[in-house]
Design an enzyme around this catalytic site. Structure first.
Site, PDB file in Angstrom:
ATOM      1  N   LYS A 147       0.321  32.184  28.104  1.00 22.83           N
ATOM      2  CA  LYS A 147       1.436  32.803  28.817  1.00 22.83           C
ATOM      3  C   LYS A 147       2.572  31.800  28.841  1.00 22.83           C
ATOM      4  CE  LYS A 147       1.997  36.811  31.070  1.00 22.83           C
ATOM      5  NZ  LYS A 147       1.492  38.124  30.650  1.00 22.83           N
ATOM      6  N   GLY A 174       4.557  51.742  43.829  1.00 19.97           N
ATOM      7  CA  GLY A 174       5.449  51.258  42.790  1.00 19.97           C
ATOM      8  C   GLY A 174       5.581  52.279  41.680  1.00 19.97           C
ATOM      9  N   VAL A 175       6.819  52.663  41.361  1.00 17.78           N
ATOM     10  CA  VAL A 175       7.024  53.677  40.326  1.00 17.78           C
ATOM     11  C   VAL A 175       7.985  53.155  39.256  1.00 17.78           C
ATOM     12  CG1 VAL A 175       6.399  55.707  41.659  1.00 17.78           C
ATOM     13  CG2 VAL A 175       8.722  54.815  41.844  1.00 17.78           C
ATOM     14  N   ASN A 219       8.336  51.398  35.178  1.00 20.41           N
ATOM     15  CA  ASN A 219       8.156  51.990  33.852  1.00 20.41           C
ATOM     16  C   ASN A 219       6.730  52.461  33.595  1.00 20.41           C
ATOM     17  OD1 ASN A 219      10.844  51.539  33.201  1.00 20.41           O
ATOM     18  ND2 ASN A 219      10.450  49.540  32.294  1.00 20.41           N
ATOM     19  N   VAL A 220       5.755  51.609  33.893  1.00 22.13           N
ATOM     20  CA  VAL A 220       4.359  51.970  33.638  1.00 22.13           C
ATOM     21  C   VAL A 220       3.922  53.101  34.552  1.00 22.13           C
ATOM     22  CG1 VAL A 220       1.975  51.166  33.732  1.00 22.13           C
ATOM     23  CG2 VAL A 220       3.740  49.693  32.745  1.00 22.13           C
TER      24      VAL A 220
END
Length: 353
Positions: free
Chosen positions: A80, A180-181, A183-184
């Site tokens: 990462k 949480g809304v 992109n995914v």
């Protein structure tokens, strides 16, 4: 932070500190384990509170990628990178190109991709300096935004969890609380809505919530209230560590299955929810669709092939539940055990050659 102490504790191979005074680049690349192959993991840009916070984050994320690849049967190791700074203010072309040159110097030990604070367009810029980058735009024959693949994988893992918890993998009529809304989660909500699930959603972004409510006939609640809603499945899809001592006493779900990374604030929380009879679909297992999709690019991207691989998350999640029952351990331990067995097997085979 005692950097070598941290590296020895979890057996990291390499940590590279990068700086370019002209562009303002300050970055860290962490390579955890390359037993299974070159380290693959995204480049995150974040305005960290301190250098120690950045180091802690990149180490934690790199190790997580080792386990994500291993449990997903991908021939990649864990790595990462983090770029220190505000992506809205500090990011510039020269910074990204300088970062690409550092990646190139690693000569394939680390392959980067999009992450929080970086974009497909950023990957295109980095690609000007190195071939060791995935998640580029379609003009380079790549897959672009990995969010749809991530969402599809979470959906498959959620269905496997439903089968384990409720006796059927159908989500029709099930109430799913989505925290949480982004992109995914937006794509995930589309899958759930089409199957007939009832959605309860929340986000600090009120406009994003409004769109999901209108598009999917969802019910909106305040962010602080999402933990206590009556639901079948709680789907954390925003920040990590939302499953903690304060929230688990409020949860009314039978299943936890979502897209967020590092959902358990501490490993012991996994023991607590296991003892409470809540089924946890380990996050790094079911949110691996994006990296599975990106890994496919390195063989010459084929969307159908990639999504068929992502669909295997259903079977992997089911296997983890079987290991959990067989060995009498929480599911997060079962996932780690499966990943570690694959790494150990590869090391053993290498030693025998």
């Amino acid at each position: 932070m005692e950097i070598f102490q941290s590296m020895v504790q979890d057996d990291y191979e390499e940590v590279l500190f990068c700086q370019d005074k002209r562009s303002g680049l300050k970055a860290i690349i962490a390579i955890h384990d390359t037993t299974l192959g070159p380290a693959l993991g995204g480049a995150r840009m974040w305005n960290y509170a301190s250098d120690d916070a950045a180091i802690e984050d990149v180490l934690r994320l790199a190790r997580g990628m080792t386990y994500k690849h291993a449990v997903s049967s991908l021939n990649f190791g864990g790595g990462k990178s983090v770029i220190l700074g505000d992506p809205k203010k500090d990011k510039n072309v020269e910074m990204l190109r300088a970062f690409g040159r550092y990646i190139q110097h690693l000569n394939g030990r680390y392959i980067t991709a999009e992450d929080v604070g970086t974009t497909v367009e950023d990957m295109d810029i980095i690609h000007q300096e190195t071939k060791y980058v995935s998640g580029k735009s379609a003009k380079y024959g790549s897959s672009g935004n990995p969010s749809p693949a991530t969402a599809f994988g979470v959906y498959q893992g959620m269905k496997a969890a439903a089968r384990e918890a409720f006796g059927s993998d159908s989500l029709e009529g099930k109430t799913v609380a989505v925290q949480g809304v982004g992109n995914v989660a937006n794509v995930l909500c589309d899958y759930l809505h089409k199957e007939g699930a009832q959605l309860i959603v929340t986000d600090i972004n009120k406009e994003a919530v409004r769109k999901v409510v209108e598009q999917y006939n969802a019910k909106a609640v305040d962010p602080k209230d999402i933990y206590g809603v009556r639901c079948d499945i709680y789907a954390p899809c925003a920040l990590g560590a939302t499953i903690n001592d304060e929230t688990i006493v409020r949860l009314q779900a039978k299943v936890i299955a979502g897209a967020a990374n590092n959902q358990l604030k501490e490993a012991r929380i996994g023991d607590l929810i296991h003892n409470m009879g809540i089924l946890y679909a380990p996050d790094y297992v079911i949110n691996a669709g994006g990296v599975i999709n990106i890994a496919d690019e390195l063989d010459g991207y084929d969307r159908e092939r990639a999504f068929n691989k992502v669909k295997e998350i259903y079977n992997t999640t089911s296997l983890i539940f079987e290991i959990s029952k067989r060995d009498g351990i929480p599911t997060y331990m079962a996932a780690d055990r499966l990943a570690e067995e694959r790494i150990h097997s590869r090391r053993k085979a290498s030693c025998e050659v």
